[in-house]
Scaffold this active site. Structure first.
Site, PDB file in Angstrom:
ATOM      1  N   PHE A   1       0.860  -1.191   0.000  1.00  0.00           N
ATOM      2  CA  PHE A   1       0.000   0.000   0.000  1.00  0.00           C
ATOM      3  C   PHE A   1       0.889   1.231   0.000  1.00  0.00           C
ATOM      4  O   PHE A   1       1.725   1.391   0.880  1.00  0.00           O
ATOM      5  CB  PHE A   1      -0.933   0.041   1.215  1.00  0.00           C
ATOM      6  CG  PHE A   1      -1.830   1.254   1.192  1.00  0.00           C
ATOM      7  CD1 PHE A   1      -3.015   1.251   0.461  1.00  0.00           C
ATOM      8  CD2 PHE A   1      -1.470   2.423   1.862  1.00  0.00           C
ATOM      9  CE1 PHE A   1      -3.825   2.383   0.408  1.00  0.00           C
ATOM     10  CE2 PHE A   1      -2.285   3.563   1.809  1.00  0.00           C
ATOM     11  CZ  PHE A   1      -3.454   3.541   1.084  1.00  0.00           C
TER      12      PHE A   1
ATOM     13  N   LYS B   1       3.158   9.695   8.278  1.00  0.00           N
ATOM     14  CA  LYS B   1       2.334   9.403   9.460  1.00  0.00           C
ATOM     15  C   LYS B   1       2.871   9.923  10.804  1.00  0.00           C
ATOM     16  O   LYS B   1       2.419  10.947  11.285  1.00  0.00           O
ATOM     17  CB  LYS B   1       2.052   7.906   9.527  1.00  0.00           C
ATOM     18  CG  LYS B   1       1.099   7.460   8.408  1.00  0.00           C
ATOM     19  CD  LYS B   1       0.463   6.122   8.691  1.00  0.00           C
ATOM     20  CE  LYS B   1      -0.704   5.809   7.784  1.00  0.00           C
ATOM     21  NZ  LYS B   1      -0.375   5.246   6.469  1.00  0.00           N
TER      22      LYS B   1
ATOM     23  N   ASP C   1       9.479   2.540   1.675  1.00  0.00           N
ATOM     24  CA  ASP C   1       8.324   3.301   2.169  1.00  0.00           C
ATOM     25  C   ASP C   1       8.192   3.044   3.673  1.00  0.00           C
ATOM     26  O   ASP C   1       7.690   2.006   4.091  1.00  0.00           O
ATOM     27  CB  ASP C   1       7.060   2.860   1.415  1.00  0.00           C
ATOM     28  CG  ASP C   1       5.802   3.590   1.873  1.00  0.00           C
ATOM     29  OD1 ASP C   1       5.848   4.278   2.910  1.00  0.00           O
ATOM     30  OD2 ASP C   1       4.761   3.447   1.195  1.00  0.00           O
TER      31      ASP C   1
HETATM   32  C1  PLP Z   1      -0.698   5.420   5.058  1.00  0.00           C
HETATM   33  C2  PLP Z   1       0.344   5.009   4.113  1.00  0.00           C
HETATM   34  C3  PLP Z   1       0.573   5.719   2.922  1.00  0.00           C
HETATM   35  C4  PLP Z   1      -0.313   6.852   2.488  1.00  0.00           C
HETATM   36  O1  PLP Z   1      -0.225   7.934   3.348  1.00  0.00           O
HETATM   37  P1  PLP Z   1      -1.318   9.114   3.233  1.00  0.00           P
HETATM   38  O2  PLP Z   1      -0.810  10.138   4.205  1.00  0.00           O
HETATM   39  O3  PLP Z   1      -2.630   8.525   3.608  1.00  0.00           O
HETATM   40  O4  PLP Z   1      -1.303   9.586   1.837  1.00  0.00           O
HETATM   41  C5  PLP Z   1       1.610   5.311   2.116  1.00  0.00           C
HETATM   42  N1  PLP Z   1       2.400   4.282   2.446  1.00  0.00           N
HETATM   43  C6  PLP Z   1       2.209   3.588   3.580  1.00  0.00           C
HETATM   44  C7  PLP Z   1       3.135   2.465   3.907  1.00  0.00           C
HETATM   45  C8  PLP Z   1       1.173   3.919   4.434  1.00  0.00           C
HETATM   46  O5  PLP Z   1       0.967   3.200   5.538  1.00  0.00           O
END
Ligand code: PLP
Length: 410
Positions: A138, A254, A225
């Protein structure tokens, strides 16, 4: 013939209907506790989805942000940005990387990473660069990041998807080696160190080390990521540090601002110079309020030894869950408990979305992801007593749920 059913009215008259929401609203919090508008108290094991690093109303963060709001919230990137320098320097010191670009969200950090990878390819003469991505990944909900995401539900209805991605299963070195043999236009490997939305699936240490080696061998960028698993959550500043490697590109968001929207993409020497003036930008990115939140969050994490706390309280939480659920473990019950530090997934044998509401009714906030994985990503200030309370509330709910006959498929 039946009359066509009237469309269901949306649950809110004016907010678009994009979320399944529980039937209460939160009004305020203190530490790991939050209260709803009816005065009911909850223990927060969700932390706004791994966002509220310092919990709620932290006594050091509140005065710092209040001070900043009284001085300057936003001023654009037309001017020198000393607070961006300060936060970038700290992120580089903690990661061993060299430069950061600031934005406001996770998907934006990932978009920047994807642009860096493509331009890295173009700069060395690859006109149609490809990026290796993963099943169950994701990366966000923009068109490019949902294309990189490995979940058909996130993609459905939004085609045509962005091209230039090659998908592989996680922790399968042979799959990567095959891509290396067959696809000369690959420029980067892009993955979460621990998949979050995909169900708390960790990349193994040997796998991460193999990726680092393959990226060096083939002149690919290793792009990790860490939007969810970074910023101390696993007990190290960044989850890849458990493997003793460095990425070339690391998107963050986050937990970085403890609730204030702050995103960053942090790069090492091979990637840091790829974007130049005019190549990328964002209006809100790196504004003084966001930078103050990031600077203060990292400072408090260090002062209050929150990495150690994430590691020890996370271990205690996991051990408590394992102990209380031991007799349920197996292919028809609790199939696995996994994760690291305060990023924990409890996988059940069947979809368990209703546990979200039941836990809230019992005074516990959490989430369920990938249909049957209960996800705990609480604030990093969670105490041992609060971890015990999570176990005490959650385990009986799981026990009762697994004792019910499975619901027939709708
Ligand atoms: C939540 C998340 C995203 C997206 O972040 P947003 O601030 O909602 O755009 C991307 N990569 C990972 C691993 C995430 O957990």
């Amino acid at each position: 013939m039946n009359a066509p059913e009237a469309p269901k009215p949306p649950p809110s008259p004016h907010v678009m209907n994009t979320y399944g929401r529980l039937p209460f609203a939160l009004s305020h919090g203190q530490g790991c506790r939050v209260w709803d508008t009816e005065g009911r108290e909850y223990l927060d094991a969700l932390g706004g989805i791994a966002v509220n690093t310092l919990g709620h109303a932290h006594p050091k963060l509140v005065p710092a942000l209040t001070d900043q709001i009284g001085k300057l919230i936003h001023c654009s990137n037309y001017y020198q940005a000393p607070m961006q320098e300060q936060l970038a320097a700290r992120l580089c010191e903690l990661s061993g990387l060299t430069n950061a670009f600031f934005c406001s969200t996770g998907l934006e950090a990932n978009e920047a990473a994807l642009k860096i990878a493509r331009k890295f390819g173009h700069d060395k003469g690859i006109d149609r660069p490809e990026i290796i991505v993963y099943e169950k990944a994701f990366h966000g909900r923009s068109i490019a990041t949902l294309s990189a995401t490995g979940n058909p539900k996130v993609q459905a209805g939004f085609g045509p998807l962005v091209e230039g991605f090659v998908r592989v299963p996680l922790n399968d070195v042979a799959a990567i080696e095959e891509v290396a043999q067959t696809r000369p236009n690959v420029v980067a490997v892009f993955l979460e160190v621990i998949q979050g939305e995909g169900g708390i699936n960790p990349a193994t240490v040997p796998y991460l080390q193999a990726l680092r080696r393959l990226c060096d061998e083939h002149d690919w960028l290793l792009m990790l990521d860490e939007v969810q698993c970074g910023i101390g959550r696993t007990g190290k500043w960044f989850a890849h540090q458990w493997a003793g490697i460095h990425p070339d590109v690391m998107p963050l968001a986050k937990g970085l601002g403890s609730g204030v929207p702050v995103g960053a993409v942090v790069c090492g020497p091979r990637a840091a110079g790829v974007l130049g003036p005019g190549n990328h930008g964002t209006t809100f990115g790196g504004n003084p309020l966001a930078m103050r939140a990031g600077i203060e969050t990292l400072a408090v994490m260090e002062q209050d030894r929150l990495l150690e706390n994430a590691a020890t309280v996370g271990e205690r939480l996991r051990a408590g869950l394992a102990r209380e659920l031991a007799d349920l473990s197996g292919p028809n019950g609790v199939t696995e408990i996994r994760g690291q530090g305060l990023m924990i997934g409890i996988e059940l044998a069947r979809p368990c979305g209703e546990l979200l509401g039941r836990a809230a009714e019992a005074g516990l906030l959490l989430s369920v992801t990938a249909d049957r994985v209960i996800r705990l990503v609480p604030p990093l200030i969670l105490s041992a007593a609060e971890a015990d309370r999570v176990v005490a509330i959650l385990c009986p709910l799981i026990r009762r749920f697994l004792a019910e006959p499975p619901k027939p498929a709708a």
